[in-house]
Design a protein around this motif. Structure first.
Motif, PDB file in Angstrom:
ATOM      1  N   ALA A  37      37.391  19.562   8.291  1.00  0.00           N
ATOM      2  CA  ALA A  37      37.624  19.376   9.998  1.00  0.00           C
ATOM      3  C   ALA A  37      38.014  20.920   9.974  1.00  0.00           C
ATOM      4  O   ALA A  37      39.012  21.180  11.208  1.00  0.00           O
ATOM      5  N   GLU A  38      38.429  22.059   9.464  1.00  0.00           N
ATOM      6  CA  GLU A  38      38.548  23.418   9.720  1.00  0.00           C
ATOM      7  C   GLU A  38      36.793  23.704   9.334  1.00  0.00           C
ATOM      8  O   GLU A  38      36.481  23.770   8.217  1.00  0.00           O
ATOM      9  N   SER A  39      36.324  24.640  10.615  1.00  0.00           N
ATOM     10  CA  SER A  39      35.545  25.660  10.640  1.00  0.00           C
ATOM     11  C   SER A  39      35.265  26.889   9.433  1.00  0.00           C
ATOM     12  O   SER A  39      36.368  27.172   9.513  1.00  0.00           O
ATOM     13  N   THR A  40      34.653  27.419   8.555  1.00  0.00           N
ATOM     14  CA  THR A  40      34.720  28.161   7.341  1.00  0.00           C
ATOM     15  C   THR A  40      33.423  28.879   8.297  1.00  0.00           C
ATOM     16  O   THR A  40      32.926  30.018   7.393  1.00  0.00           O
ATOM     17  N   ARG A  41      32.392  28.747   8.537  1.00  0.00           N
ATOM     18  CA  ARG A  41      31.917  29.895   9.742  1.00  0.00           C
ATOM     19  C   ARG A  41      32.063  31.071   9.332  1.00  0.00           C
ATOM     20  O   ARG A  41      32.907  31.473  10.121  1.00  0.00           O
ATOM     21  N   PRO A  42      31.350  32.046  10.083  1.00  0.00           N
ATOM     22  CA  PRO A  42      31.532  33.670   9.808  1.00  0.00           C
ATOM     23  C   PRO A  42      32.570  33.599  11.478  1.00  0.00           C
ATOM     24  O   PRO A  42      32.206  32.715  12.825  1.00  0.00           O
ATOM     25  N   LEU A  43      33.328  34.098  11.220  1.00  0.00           N
ATOM     26  CA  LEU A  43      34.497  34.222  12.940  1.00  0.00           C
ATOM     27  C   LEU A  43      35.161  33.320  13.320  1.00  0.00           C
ATOM     28  O   LEU A  43      35.788  32.880  13.764  1.00  0.00           O
ATOM     29  N   ALA A  44      35.047  32.531  12.419  1.00  0.00           N
ATOM     30  CA  ALA A  44      36.167  31.200  13.391  1.00  0.00           C
ATOM     31  C   ALA A  44      37.521  31.437  12.584  1.00  0.00           C
ATOM     32  O   ALA A  44      37.679  31.949  11.809  1.00  0.00           O
ATOM     33  N   GLU A  45      38.095  30.289  13.300  1.00  0.00           N
ATOM     34  CA  GLU A  45      39.471  30.640  13.607  1.00  0.00           C
ATOM     35  C   GLU A  45      40.222  29.952  12.596  1.00  0.00           C
ATOM     36  O   GLU A  45      39.888  28.656  12.618  1.00  0.00           O
ATOM     37  N   ALA A  46      41.082  30.094  11.403  1.00  0.00           N
ATOM     38  CA  ALA A  46      41.618  29.083  11.332  1.00  0.00           C
ATOM     39  C   ALA A  46      42.840  27.542  11.706  1.00  0.00           C
ATOM     40  O   ALA A  46      43.409  28.597  13.052  1.00  0.00           O
ATOM     41  N   ILE A  47      42.944  27.066  11.110  1.00  0.00           N
ATOM     42  CA  ILE A  47      43.348  25.773  12.270  1.00  0.00           C
ATOM     43  C   ILE A  47      44.533  25.428  11.594  1.00  0.00           C
ATOM     44  O   ILE A  47      44.702  25.921  10.382  1.00  0.00           O
ATOM     45  N   THR A  48      45.930  24.857  11.920  1.00  0.00           N
ATOM     46  CA  THR A  48      47.040  24.776  11.156  1.00  0.00           C
ATOM     47  C   THR A  48      47.208  22.989   9.956  1.00  0.00           C
ATOM     48  O   THR A  48      46.050  22.616  10.769  1.00  0.00           O
ATOM     49  N   HIS A  49      47.909  22.497   9.353  1.00  0.00           N
ATOM     50  CA  HIS A  49      47.605  22.111   8.384  1.00  0.00           C
ATOM     51  C   HIS A  49      47.889  20.400   8.825  1.00  0.00           C
ATOM     52  O   HIS A  49      46.685  19.715   9.360  1.00  0.00           O
ATOM     53  N   ALA A  50      48.178  20.853  10.901  1.00  0.00           N
ATOM     54  CA  ALA A  50      48.602  19.771  11.209  1.00  0.00           C
ATOM     55  C   ALA A  50      47.272  19.502  11.415  1.00  0.00           C
ATOM     56  O   ALA A  50      46.826  18.123  12.205  1.00  0.00           O
ATOM     57  N   GLU A  51      46.405  20.472  12.541  1.00  0.00           N
ATOM     58  CA  GLU A  51      45.680  19.745  12.889  1.00  0.00           C
ATOM     59  C   GLU A  51      44.600  19.429  11.988  1.00  0.00           C
ATOM     60  O   GLU A  51      43.305  18.320  12.597  1.00  0.00           O
ATOM     61  N   GLU A  52      44.153  19.963  11.163  1.00  0.00           N
ATOM     62  CA  GLU A  52      43.555  19.433   9.989  1.00  0.00           C
ATOM     63  C   GLU A  52      43.810  18.174   9.536  1.00  0.00           C
ATOM     64  O   GLU A  52      42.848  17.503   9.787  1.00  0.00           O
ATOM     65  N   LEU A  53      44.644  17.656   8.810  1.00  0.00           N
ATOM     66  CA  LEU A  53      45.483  16.951   9.076  1.00  0.00           C
ATOM     67  C   LEU A  53      45.355  15.138  10.258  1.00  0.00           C
ATOM     68  O   LEU A  53      44.532  14.066   9.900  1.00  0.00           O
ATOM     69  N   SER A  54      45.169  15.590  11.366  1.00  0.00           N
ATOM     70  CA  SER A  54      44.715  14.527  12.660  1.00  0.00           C
ATOM     71  C   SER A  54      43.403  14.998  12.473  1.00  0.00           C
ATOM     72  O   SER A  54      42.811  13.235  12.615  1.00  0.00           O
ATOM     73  N   ARG A  55      42.418  15.592  12.567  1.00  0.00           N
ATOM     74  CA  ARG A  55      40.818  15.269  12.263  1.00  0.00           C
ATOM     75  C   ARG A  55      40.689  14.798  11.398  1.00  0.00           C
ATOM     76  O   ARG A  55      39.440  13.824  11.255  1.00  0.00           O
ATOM     77  N   LEU A  56      41.278  15.215  10.137  1.00  0.00           N
ATOM     78  CA  LEU A  56      40.874  14.040   8.796  1.00  0.00           C
ATOM     79  C   LEU A  56      41.117  13.247   8.755  1.00  0.00           C
ATOM     80  O   LEU A  56      40.465  11.761   8.984  1.00  0.00           O
ATOM     81  N   ASN A  57      42.610  12.222   9.232  1.00  0.00           N
ATOM     82  CA  ASN A  57      43.217  11.497   9.744  1.00  0.00           C
ATOM     83  C   ASN A  57      42.012  10.148  10.364  1.00  0.00           C
ATOM     84  O   ASN A  57      41.820   9.119  10.248  1.00  0.00           O
TER      85      ASN A  57
END
Length: 167
Positions: A37-57
């Motif tokens: 749920a979080e991109s780790t590509r070069p220059l990717a911006e970190a996302i919040t825990h809440a956003e990552e959890l929402s996408r995974l849910n």
């Protein structure tokens, strides 16, 4: 389920696209569905825990539908965030953690042990990737990674985690 994924460009952030791709992967022989749920590509911006959890849910709730349809598969969560994984394992059956940070957060090791999970421990110099940070020009990459892995194996042993549960 990452809108800015380097591998699929966010094609699977809608329910039907996600389900169709998951079905196809399983029918083509995939044993694991690796959900990130979080991109780790070069220059990717970190996302919040809440956003990552929402996408995974979003994704994990639909995987339950596939199980009801009779599909058999294991679930891998692609995350480097301990808090995210901790929340996910409370709610869903997870088989594997795919941690691009190399299980840098030792609390992840506690989760692996407590929930009898397997894990992918990936080597990376930086997360997200930074093209400016590279191995020294005269270094031996195979030796560098081999030495890193020896230290990781020692850590797993110290936590009483079987090395055959870590990939």
């Amino acid at each position: 389920v990452t809108p800015d994924s380097f591998s699929d460009g966010g094609k699977y952030t809608e329910k039907e696209n996600f389900l169709n791709q998951a079905r196809k992967l399983i029918q083509d022989g995939a044993d694991y569905l690796d959900i990130g749920a979080e991109s780790t590509r070069p220059l990717a911006e970190a996302i919040t825990h809440a956003e990552e959890l929402s996408r995974l849910n979003f994704a994990l709730s639909y995987l339950e539908e596939l199980r009801k349809e009779g599909f058999k598969f294991k679930v891998s969560i692609d995350s480097r965030n301990y808090e995210t994984i901790k929340e996910v394992v409370k709610k869903y059956k997870i088989d594997l953690i795919n941690d691009v940070s190399g299980l840098f957060d030792y609390k992840m090791l506690d989760l692996i042990k407590e929930h009898s999970l397997s894990a992918v421990c990936m080597h990376s110099l930086t997360v997200p990737a930074n093209k400016e940070i590279v191995l020294k020009p005269n270094s031996n990459p195979v030796e560098e990674i081999s030495n890193w892995w020896i230290l990781r194996e020692k850590l797993f042993s110290d936590y009483n985690i079987k090395s055959d549960n870590i990939y």
